[in-house]
Write an enzyme that holds these catalytic residues in place. Structure first.
Site, PDB file in Angstrom:
ATOM      1  N   CYS A 116     -33.117  53.579  -5.040  1.00 31.17           N
ATOM      2  CA  CYS A 116     -33.826  54.601  -5.826  1.00 31.17           C
ATOM      3  C   CYS A 116     -33.121  55.947  -5.815  1.00 31.17           C
ATOM      4  O   CYS A 116     -33.321  56.759  -6.718  1.00 31.17           O
ATOM      5  CB  CYS A 116     -35.262  54.746  -5.324  1.00 31.17           C
ATOM      6  SG  CYS A 116     -35.392  54.938  -3.541  1.00 31.17           S
TER       7      CYS A 116
ATOM      8  N   GLU B  49     -43.825  55.655  -3.168  1.00 27.72           N
ATOM      9  CA  GLU B  49     -42.426  56.045  -3.388  1.00 27.72           C
ATOM     10  C   GLU B  49     -41.981  55.317  -4.646  1.00 27.72           C
ATOM     11  O   GLU B  49     -41.808  54.096  -4.634  1.00 27.72           O
ATOM     12  CB  GLU B  49     -41.581  55.668  -2.167  1.00 27.72           C
ATOM     13  CG  GLU B  49     -40.234  56.353  -2.146  1.00 27.72           C
ATOM     14  CD  GLU B  49     -39.141  55.468  -2.702  1.00 27.72           C
ATOM     15  OE1 GLU B  49     -38.778  55.689  -3.880  1.00 27.72           O
ATOM     16  OE2 GLU B  49     -38.671  54.579  -1.995  1.00 27.72           O
TER      17      GLU B  49
END
Length: 470
Positions: free
Chosen positions: A279, A245
């Site tokens: 994020c 990720e």
């Protein structure tokens, strides 16, 4: 002192480093740093434990459920740790603990429903008296490398599914937030996990991470962090499994027919929580031109009301960034954009590691606050004429982690998932929308694989086929 966990024992590191409070800059603890020898010892012990210890699915379930209960019981102490390590205000800290509890519970539930499939062998013409089925087996040693911005829940999203699948774990948390990882490991052990089933290593990623990547006894890597490091992990892992990720430039689209009050509230919350260091934090708001000025005015007004500063004050919503250096970087990026013609509508000020919630307009497309991941409490407003142009602007980055779209048009909403090139597309929510039960991960340079216990646990297991002729 933050110790290492190796071969079931808490041990001192090769040397120690001082930990400083994100807001005050004052020392609050020390972190033991692992040596190369200790990394090798930890992986070796984990490999032995993977061969020797076989917990049943019910045992894994009970351990993870007890861990969730202990996590909730120790919430107040964990909140104190989170404030010092990350600068989270109480609201962000409570959310971090609450979500971690749920992630442990969801992972526990998955441990008891891991099943393979029946393969319809006899559906093949001419084939009789043969059956087939698949079984799920642990990979063995799972290495989890985790970031500073979610030092409990992201760690749990990697460690708990790995344990639910019967693996052992070698955990390397961010050197900026080691104590949260210590607390989670101790909770798992207190909940009944054999201590040999989890190892904890502290230290800089360049040294510790490289040693872990070079160790062939590790079968799977799960990592959250930068795209640059993700590429290095993928290259080093070779044919071993990975779940990555990575970076993101998150956009949220507001169309002319949107519920503006709803969109403003959610965008402000998503852009500034954890000081924008998520994020999926809203970095770019793409606003359809008929409502651009009016919506921007509402967004600015709402941002002015966001309290920021000392995370230990109950009214604070936005605390400090992780380090003064990161806040200085954000300040430099903002100044570059302003020199290029951008206007600061609110915020733009920095005091040590605290960066005021900021709304920026008229930023040039090549400004770093627009075309690189800012990871700070800065939102850039961008006008668009059509929904197609909004898609084009949102998609025009190397990344594809998550996007949001506010609209009342059902047709647009139903087509957004096809038109937006992101791992997650959220309608009438922001890019930062996340529920821990859902699959979470990106496309393009945002990586691949999915978090979310149901999805992660299967990636961390091998599916094997068994056939029987009779």
């Amino acid at each position: 002192m933050s110790k290492l966990l190796i071969a079931g024992r808490w041990v001192a590191g090769d040397h120690s480093e001082v930990l400083t409070d994100c807001y005050s800059g004052q020392p609050y603890g020390e972190m033991g740093v692992a040596s190369a020898r200790q990394v090798d010892e930890a992986v070796g012990a984990a490999a032995q434990a993977a061969r020797r210890i076989r917990l049943s699915p019910d045992e894994r379930y009970r351990i993870l459920m007890r861990a969730a209960d202990l996590m909730q019981a120790r919430k107040d102490k964990l909140l104190d740790t989170l404030v010092s390590e990350t600068g989270f205000p109480r609201g962000d800290g409570e959310n971090e603990v609450r979500r971690c509890v749920q992630t442990l519970q969801l992972s526990a539930e998955e441990a008891r429903r891991l099943v393979g499939d029946i393969v319809p062998m006899e559906a093949t013409p001419g084939l009789k008296n043969r059956m087939g089925y698949t079984v799920l087996v642990p990979r063995g040693v799972v290495c989890a490398i985790t970031p500073y911005n979610s030092p409990l829940n992201v760690v749990a999203h990697k460690v708990a599914p790995a344990l639910a699948g019967g693996n052992v774990v070698v955990l390397k948390p961010s050197e900026l937030t080691p104590l949260s990882a210590v607390a989670l490991c101790q909770i798992l052990i207190d909940a009944g996990l054999p201590p040999e089933c989890i190892s904890l290593l502290h230290g800089p990623g360049a040294a510790i991470g490289r040693a872990l990547l070079d160790d062939s006894r590790i079968q799977f890597y799960t990592f959250t962090g930068s795209t640059r490091v993700g590429r290095e992990i993928q290259q080093a892992a070779g044919l071993r499994g990975t779940q990555l990720e990575l970076g993101s430039i998150a956009s949220t689209i507001v169309l002319a027919d949107a519920d503006q009050a709803l969109a403003v509230g959610k965008i402000v919350a998503a852009g500034f929580r954890k000081a924008g260091q998520v994020c999926t934090s809203v970095q770019r708001v793409l606003i359809q031109r008929p409502i651009y000025e009016a919506f921007l005015e509402k967004l600015v007004e709402a941002t002015r009301k966001v309290p920021y500063g000392d995370p230990r004050q109950p009214e604070t919503v936005v605390g400090p960034m992780i380090t003064v250096q990161q806040a200085e970087r954000a300040e430099q990026w903002l100044a570059e954009a302003v020199r290029g013609g951008a206007r600061v509508l609110v915020g733009g000020k920095r005091e040590r590691a605290v960066f005021a919630p900021t709304i920026l307009a008229d930023a040039p497309p090549d400004a770093r606050v627009v075309c690189e991941e800012v990871f700070a409490p800065i939102i850039v407003a961008i006008p668009v004429d059509t929904v197609e142009q909004a898609y084009e602007r949102a998609n025009d980055t190397p990344y594809g982690l998550a996007a949001g779209l506010f609209t009342r048009d059902l047709s647009v909403a139903m087509q957004a998932g096809v038109n937006l090139q992101f791992g997650g597309v959220h309608i009438n929510e922001t890019s930062s929308s996340r529920v821990d039960v859902m699959p979470f991960g990106g496309v393009k340079d945002s990586g691949f694989g999915r978090e979310g216990p149901r999805y992660a646990v299967r990636e961390m297991m091998e599916e094997r086929l068994v056939t029987i002729a009779f």
